[in-house]
Design a protein around this motif. Sequence first.
Motif, mmCIF file in Angstrom:
data_model
loop_
_atom_site.group_PDB
_atom_site.id
_atom_site.type_symbol
_atom_site.label_atom_id
_atom_site.label_comp_id
_atom_site.label_asym_id
_atom_site.label_seq_id
_atom_site.Cartn_x
_atom_site.Cartn_y
_atom_site.Cartn_z
ATOM 1 N N MET A 1 0.848 -1.209 0.000
ATOM 2 C CA MET A 1 0.000 0.000 0.000
ATOM 3 C C MET A 1 0.879 1.255 0.000
ATOM 4 O O MET A 1 0.873 2.039 0.944
ATOM 5 N N GLU A 2 1.611 1.435 -1.058
ATOM 6 C CA GLU A 2 2.538 2.562 -1.043
ATOM 7 C C GLU A 2 1.813 3.905 -1.156
ATOM 8 O O GLU A 2 2.367 4.943 -0.866
ATOM 9 N N ASN A 3 0.535 3.876 -1.575
ATOM 10 C CA ASN A 3 -0.202 5.135 -1.690
ATOM 11 C C ASN A 3 -1.001 5.477 -0.435
ATOM 12 O O ASN A 3 -1.745 6.445 -0.413
ATOM 13 N N SER A 4 -0.852 4.672 0.598
ATOM 14 C CA SER A 4 -1.680 4.890 1.779
ATOM 15 C C SER A 4 -1.395 6.230 2.450
ATOM 16 O O SER A 4 -2.226 6.765 3.167
ATOM 17 N N HIS A 5 -0.202 6.792 2.178
ATOM 18 C CA HIS A 5 0.117 8.082 2.808
ATOM 19 C C HIS A 5 -0.523 9.257 2.051
ATOM 20 O O HIS A 5 -0.548 10.366 2.545
ATOM 21 N N LEU A 6 -1.037 8.975 0.837
ATOM 22 C CA LEU A 6 -1.634 10.077 0.068
ATOM 23 C C LEU A 6 -2.990 10.419 0.657
ATOM 24 O O LEU A 6 -3.847 9.561 0.833
ATOM 25 N N LYS A 7 -3.195 11.686 0.937
ATOM 26 C CA LYS A 7 -4.474 12.105 1.504
ATOM 27 C C LYS A 7 -5.424 12.425 0.363
ATOM 28 O O LYS A 7 -5.014 12.844 -0.705
ATOM 29 N N ASP A 8 -6.716 12.217 0.593
ATOM 30 C CA ASP A 8 -7.684 12.460 -0.472
ATOM 31 C C ASP A 8 -8.283 13.868 -0.380
ATOM 32 O O ASP A 8 -9.305 14.164 -0.955
ATOM 33 N N HIS A 9 -7.634 14.717 0.410
ATOM 34 C CA HIS A 9 -8.080 16.119 0.461
ATOM 35 C C HIS A 9 -6.853 16.993 0.684
ATOM 36 O O HIS A 9 -5.819 16.533 1.174
ATOM 37 N N PRO A 10 -6.958 18.274 0.333
ATOM 38 C CA PRO A 10 -5.784 19.156 0.454
ATOM 39 C C PRO A 10 -5.375 19.386 1.908
ATOM 40 O O PRO A 10 -6.209 19.338 2.806
ATOM 41 N N THR A 11 -4.085 19.634 2.108
ATOM 42 C CA THR A 11 -3.547 19.930 3.440
ATOM 43 C C THR A 11 -2.669 21.183 3.347
ATOM 44 O O THR A 11 -2.533 21.768 2.273
ATOM 45 N N TYR A 12 -2.069 21.533 4.469
ATOM 46 C CA TYR A 12 -1.123 22.659 4.486
ATOM 47 C C TYR A 12 0.335 22.190 4.414
ATOM 48 O O TYR A 12 1.244 22.943 4.729
ATOM 49 N N ASP A 13 0.549 20.951 3.978
ATOM 50 C CA ASP A 13 1.910 20.402 3.973
ATOM 51 C C ASP A 13 2.866 21.222 3.102
ATOM 52 O O ASP A 13 4.003 21.496 3.494
ATOM 53 N N TYR A 14 2.411 21.609 1.917
ATOM 54 C CA TYR A 14 3.279 22.382 1.006
ATOM 55 C C TYR A 14 3.574 23.769 1.581
ATOM 56 O O TYR A 14 4.700 24.265 1.512
ATOM 57 N N GLU A 15 2.540 24.385 2.146
ATOM 58 C CA GLU A 15 2.721 25.712 2.743
ATOM 59 C C GLU A 15 3.708 25.655 3.915
ATOM 60 O O GLU A 15 4.607 26.495 4.024
ATOM 61 N N LYS A 16 3.542 24.637 4.760
ATOM 62 C CA LYS A 16 4.426 24.499 5.925
ATOM 63 C C LYS A 16 5.862 24.243 5.490
ATOM 64 O O LYS A 16 6.801 24.790 6.077
ATOM 65 N N ALA A 17 6.042 23.416 4.460
ATOM 66 C CA ALA A 17 7.396 23.126 3.963
ATOM 67 C C ALA A 17 8.063 24.407 3.466
ATOM 68 O O ALA A 17 9.253 24.644 3.720
ATOM 69 N N ALA A 18 7.302 25.246 2.779
ATOM 70 C CA ALA A 18 7.865 26.511 2.274
ATOM 71 C C ALA A 18 8.251 27.428 3.431
ATOM 72 O O ALA A 18 9.329 28.032 3.439
ATOM 73 N N LEU A 19 7.378 27.521 4.432
ATOM 74 C CA LEU A 19 7.664 28.386 5.589
ATOM 75 C C LEU A 19 8.855 27.845 6.388
ATOM 76 O O LEU A 19 9.693 28.607 6.864
ATOM 77 N N ASN A 20 8.922 26.524 6.502
ATOM 78 C CA ASN A 20 10.047 25.902 7.225
ATOM 79 C C ASN A 20 11.375 26.121 6.518
ATOM 80 O O ASN A 20 12.434 26.097 7.136
ATOM 81 N N SER A 21 11.324 26.331 5.197
ATOM 82 C CA SER A 21 12.582 26.554 4.464
ATOM 83 C C SER A 21 12.929 28.035 4.364
ATOM 84 O O SER A 21 13.829 28.424 3.632
ATOM 85 N N GLY A 22 12.189 28.882 5.104
ATOM 86 C CA GLY A 22 12.616 30.279 5.218
ATOM 87 C C GLY A 22 11.733 31.330 4.568
ATOM 88 O O GLY A 22 11.974 32.527 4.710
#
Length: 206
Positions: A1-22
Amino acid sequence: MENSHLKDHPTYDYEKAALNSGFSCVCGIDEAGRGPLAGPVFAAAVVLPLDCEIEGLNDSKKLTEKKREELFDVIIEKAVAYSVASASEKEIDDINILKATFLAMNRAYEGLSVKPDMALVDGNKEPGLPCAQETVVKGDAKSMSIAAASILAKVSRDRYMLEMAKLYPEYQFEKHKGYGTKLHYEMINEHGISEIHRLTFLKKMH
């Protein structure tokens, strides 16, 4: 189940990654209306407060028209900043749909009252914004900011096409919003090409 980590709705993961990188402020950008035979292409840019919960927010194509209309008001109310812009059918004909889409995206970015230093853009091509940008394929199903932008762009364009339906009732834009449906082609065959049709999309018909 390699896709089990994919969420079926949007999250703030991309936004948080950008903020965490400065980066200090992140917006999501998306477009609506690249495919239709008539009307402008719309784009929206949205800055959401991080972890702002918007119930039911998802890729605009997965939502009913009624749900999109409801979410439109919620997004506008909760957003730190938002902006909707467009590029006209004439601009689409002059510079092509991809460049016109980028033009609309840049106009949406420029219209923000807060200037983000990072933009998450739906798709796989950078629109040449005056800030750092990251493209996210199917971003409207992955990033909350992009999902919000997709709804603002889609609802704004639909509302515009409903106004056009009043000006050009013979084309029945209220039913197809300018997309190339069977009905729309029948109306063009019957009434010819209107002022808001994209001539480059109808080369075989004029």
